[in-house]
Design a protein around this motif. Structure first.
Motif, PDB file in Angstrom:
ATOM      1  N   THR A 149       3.177  -8.550 -20.226  1.00 49.57           N
ATOM      2  CA  THR A 149       3.182  -7.735 -19.005  1.00 49.57           C
ATOM      3  C   THR A 149       2.336  -6.476 -19.154  1.00 49.57           C
ATOM      4  O   THR A 149       1.465  -6.192 -18.316  1.00 49.57           O
ATOM      5  CB  THR A 149       4.625  -7.352 -18.631  1.00 49.57           C
ATOM      6  N   ASN A 150       2.574  -5.693 -20.199  1.00 45.52           N
ATOM      7  CA  ASN A 150       1.828  -4.450 -20.393  1.00 45.52           C
ATOM      8  C   ASN A 150       0.340  -4.716 -20.577  1.00 45.52           C
ATOM      9  O   ASN A 150      -0.510  -3.991 -20.036  1.00 45.52           O
ATOM     10  CB  ASN A 150       2.376  -3.699 -21.609  1.00 45.52           C
ATOM     11  N   PHE A 151       0.006  -5.761 -21.304  1.00 42.34           N
ATOM     12  CA  PHE A 151      -1.392  -6.126 -21.549  1.00 42.34           C
ATOM     13  C   PHE A 151      -2.117  -6.428 -20.232  1.00 42.34           C
ATOM     14  O   PHE A 151      -3.231  -5.945 -19.997  1.00 42.34           O
ATOM     15  CB  PHE A 151      -1.449  -7.346 -22.469  1.00 42.34           C
ATOM     16  N   TYR A 152      -1.484  -7.181 -19.359  1.00 38.19           N
ATOM     17  CA  TYR A 152      -2.111  -7.529 -18.078  1.00 38.19           C
ATOM     18  C   TYR A 152      -2.175  -6.328 -17.137  1.00 38.19           C
ATOM     19  O   TYR A 152      -3.123  -6.189 -16.352  1.00 38.19           O
ATOM     20  CB  TYR A 152      -1.361  -8.676 -17.414  1.00 38.19           C
ATOM     21  N   GLN A 153      -1.184  -5.453 -17.206  1.00 37.23           N
ATOM     22  CA  GLN A 153      -1.225  -4.245 -16.380  1.00 37.23           C
ATOM     23  C   GLN A 153      -2.388  -3.350 -16.789  1.00 37.23           C
ATOM     24  O   GLN A 153      -3.045  -2.730 -15.936  1.00 37.23           O
ATOM     25  CB  GLN A 153       0.100  -3.493 -16.497  1.00 37.23           C
ATOM     26  N   TYR A 175      -3.503   0.493 -31.177  1.00 37.09           N
ATOM     27  CA  TYR A 175      -2.774  -0.129 -30.059  1.00 37.09           C
ATOM     28  C   TYR A 175      -1.295  -0.287 -30.418  1.00 37.09           C
ATOM     29  O   TYR A 175      -0.430  -0.142 -29.561  1.00 37.09           O
ATOM     30  CB  TYR A 175      -3.391  -1.484 -29.736  1.00 37.09           C
ATOM     31  N   TRP A 176      -1.007  -0.566 -31.677  1.00 45.15           N
ATOM     32  CA  TRP A 176       0.396  -0.656 -32.094  1.00 45.15           C
ATOM     33  C   TRP A 176       1.106   0.671 -31.840  1.00 45.15           C
ATOM     34  O   TRP A 176       2.239   0.696 -31.363  1.00 45.15           O
ATOM     35  CB  TRP A 176       0.500  -0.988 -33.582  1.00 45.15           C
ATOM     36  N   TRP A 177       0.421   1.765 -32.161  1.00 46.04           N
ATOM     37  CA  TRP A 177       1.045   3.085 -32.084  1.00 46.04           C
ATOM     38  C   TRP A 177       1.095   3.638 -30.658  1.00 46.04           C
ATOM     39  O   TRP A 177       1.998   4.413 -30.329  1.00 46.04           O
ATOM     40  CB  TRP A 177       0.286   4.069 -32.970  1.00 46.04           C
ATOM     41  N   ASN A 178       0.097   3.296 -29.833  1.00 48.58           N
ATOM     42  CA  ASN A 178      -0.037   3.934 -28.516  1.00 48.58           C
ATOM     43  C   ASN A 178      -0.280   2.925 -27.400  1.00 48.58           C
ATOM     44  O   ASN A 178      -1.050   3.187 -26.476  1.00 48.58           O
ATOM     45  CB  ASN A 178      -1.209   4.931 -28.533  1.00 48.58           C
ATOM     46  N   SER A 179       0.376   1.778 -27.454  1.00 48.40           N
ATOM     47  CA  SER A 179       0.100   0.733 -26.456  1.00 48.40           C
ATOM     48  C   SER A 179       0.519   1.135 -25.047  1.00 48.40           C
ATOM     49  O   SER A 179       0.095   0.511 -24.068  1.00 48.40           O
ATOM     50  CB  SER A 179       0.807  -0.565 -26.845  1.00 48.40           C
ATOM     51  N   ARG A 199     -11.671   9.257 -19.435  1.00 46.19           N
ATOM     52  CA  ARG A 199     -11.992  10.517 -20.098  1.00 46.19           C
ATOM     53  C   ARG A 199     -10.780  11.237 -20.683  1.00 46.19           C
ATOM     54  O   ARG A 199     -10.919  12.240 -21.380  1.00 46.19           O
ATOM     55  CB  ARG A 199     -12.735  11.439 -19.123  1.00 46.19           C
ATOM     56  N   ASP A 200      -9.577  10.759 -20.457  1.00 47.95           N
ATOM     57  CA  ASP A 200      -8.402  11.422 -21.019  1.00 47.95           C
ATOM     58  C   ASP A 200      -8.312  11.120 -22.521  1.00 47.95           C
ATOM     59  O   ASP A 200      -9.012  10.251 -23.038  1.00 47.95           O
ATOM     60  CB  ASP A 200      -7.135  10.953 -20.302  1.00 47.95           C
ATOM     61  N   PRO A 201      -7.424  11.817 -23.249  1.00 46.28           N
ATOM     62  CA  PRO A 201      -7.385  11.668 -24.720  1.00 46.28           C
ATOM     63  C   PRO A 201      -6.916  10.304 -25.225  1.00 46.28           C
ATOM     64  O   PRO A 201      -7.140   9.977 -26.390  1.00 46.28           O
ATOM     65  CB  PRO A 201      -6.393  12.764 -25.151  1.00 46.28           C
ATOM     66  N   PHE A 202      -6.269   9.490 -24.376  1.00 45.23           N
ATOM     67  CA  PHE A 202      -5.647   8.273 -24.888  1.00 45.23           C
ATOM     68  C   PHE A 202      -6.298   6.969 -24.425  1.00 45.23           C
ATOM     69  O   PHE A 202      -6.368   6.012 -25.200  1.00 45.23           O
ATOM     70  CB  PHE A 202      -4.156   8.238 -24.499  1.00 45.23           C
ATOM     71  N   SER A 203      -6.729   6.878 -23.189  1.00 43.22           N
ATOM     72  CA  SER A 203      -7.174   5.601 -22.630  1.00 43.22           C
ATOM     73  C   SER A 203      -8.193   4.892 -23.513  1.00 43.22           C
ATOM     74  O   SER A 203      -8.105   3.688 -23.749  1.00 43.22           O
ATOM     75  CB  SER A 203      -7.766   5.814 -21.230  1.00 43.22           C
TER      76      SER A 203
END
Length: 269
Positions: A141-145, A195-199, A231-235
């Motif tokens: 679900t999260n991956f597709y979103q 991605y494990w840490w900040n998915s 442009r945000d720190p995480f995306s």
């Protein structure tokens, strides 16, 4: 006396059914014991409706009557030994991405993963660091979103000339090679420590490569807007160029390069 006869008859019928149910299992045990080319598969099992925690279950498969790929073995186990074993699969040709899983420590597609010869057991797990729905089926679900969030479709500000279609040169079309082939199997994203840490915030290699695919498309008019959304720190900037994504991609693509190209383009804005 009549009731007693009925009871005996019922017991005999029940015994006959039990024997009929056990015969296939007995034949399988005999076949496994006489087979000369047996391979063991140690498979992750978890049913949230009845299991308090995951466990591994080992199956013996006669490779003389099994196809060469890991997916062949899984299908054989499900058909002949344990119908409760749960996994996704569809095309069996490395096109749909459904059978992505972790096989002997590597994220890959079961339909493209050749069963290695040798006496050691193959260890099969669901894709790592994702919630498990059951056995080898992760929650996507999260991956597709995240994929949806990058708006993976052509966006234009003007109608095409002639009102029919947007033309593209062969040279511009070639710029999309190595990105459009992604089948969204999630092997790359789930191999990435960032991605494990900040998915929940980091989009991951798969979504970012598709974002780059549309930025590079000469027909798309929203390249700058697409970059601003990252442009945000995480995306995007949680990518630390570990390159697990490129190493594990079963289609031989290079998500790490695509992310680097986005960073380069954004530095020039």
């Amino acid at each position: 006396y009549h009731l007693q006869v009925e009871t005996v008859s019922t017991m005999l019928n029940r015994a006959s059914r039990m024997v009929a149910q056990r015969l296939p299992q007995i034949h399988q045990v005999r076949a496994a014991s006489t087979a000369t080319n047996v391979k063991q598969f140690k498979i992750y099992r978890f049913d949230p409706e009845k299991d308090s925690k995951p466990y591994y279950q080992t199956y013996d498969v006669d490779m003389n009557s099994c196809g060469p790929m890991t997916l062949d073995a899984l299908i054989k186990i499900k058909n002949e030994q344990d119908a409760t074993l749960t996994f996704r699969r569809s095309c069996r040709e490395g096109i749909c991405g459904s059978c992505a899983m972790n096989i002997d420590g590597v994220n890959t597609l079961a339909c493209l993963s050749k069963i290695e010869s040798g006496s050691g057991a193959m260890k099969i797990n669901p894709l790592p660091h994702m919630y498990v729905i059951k056995d080898l089926v992760p929650d996507m679900t999260n991956f597709y979103q995240q994929y949806k969030s990058i708006e993976p479709y052509l966006k234009t500000k003007a109608k095409p000339e002639g009102g029919k279609e947007y033309f593209q040169t062969k040279e511009d079309r070639k710029k999309l090679d190595g990105m459009y082939e992604c089948i969204l199997c999630a092997c790359c994203s789930t191999s990435c420590p960032s991605y494990w840490w900040n998915s929940d915030k980091y989009l991951g290699p798969a979504a970012l490569m598709q974002a780059r695919r549309w930025m590079a498309d000469s027909r798309d008019d929203y390249g700058d807007e697409r970059k601003e959304k990252l442009r945000d720190p995480f995306s995007m900037y949680r990518c630390h160029t570990i390159m697990n994504c490129t190493k594990t991609c079963p289609k031989g693509l290079n998500p790490g390069k695509a992310i680097a190209e986005i960073k380069k383009d954004m530095a020039e804005i």
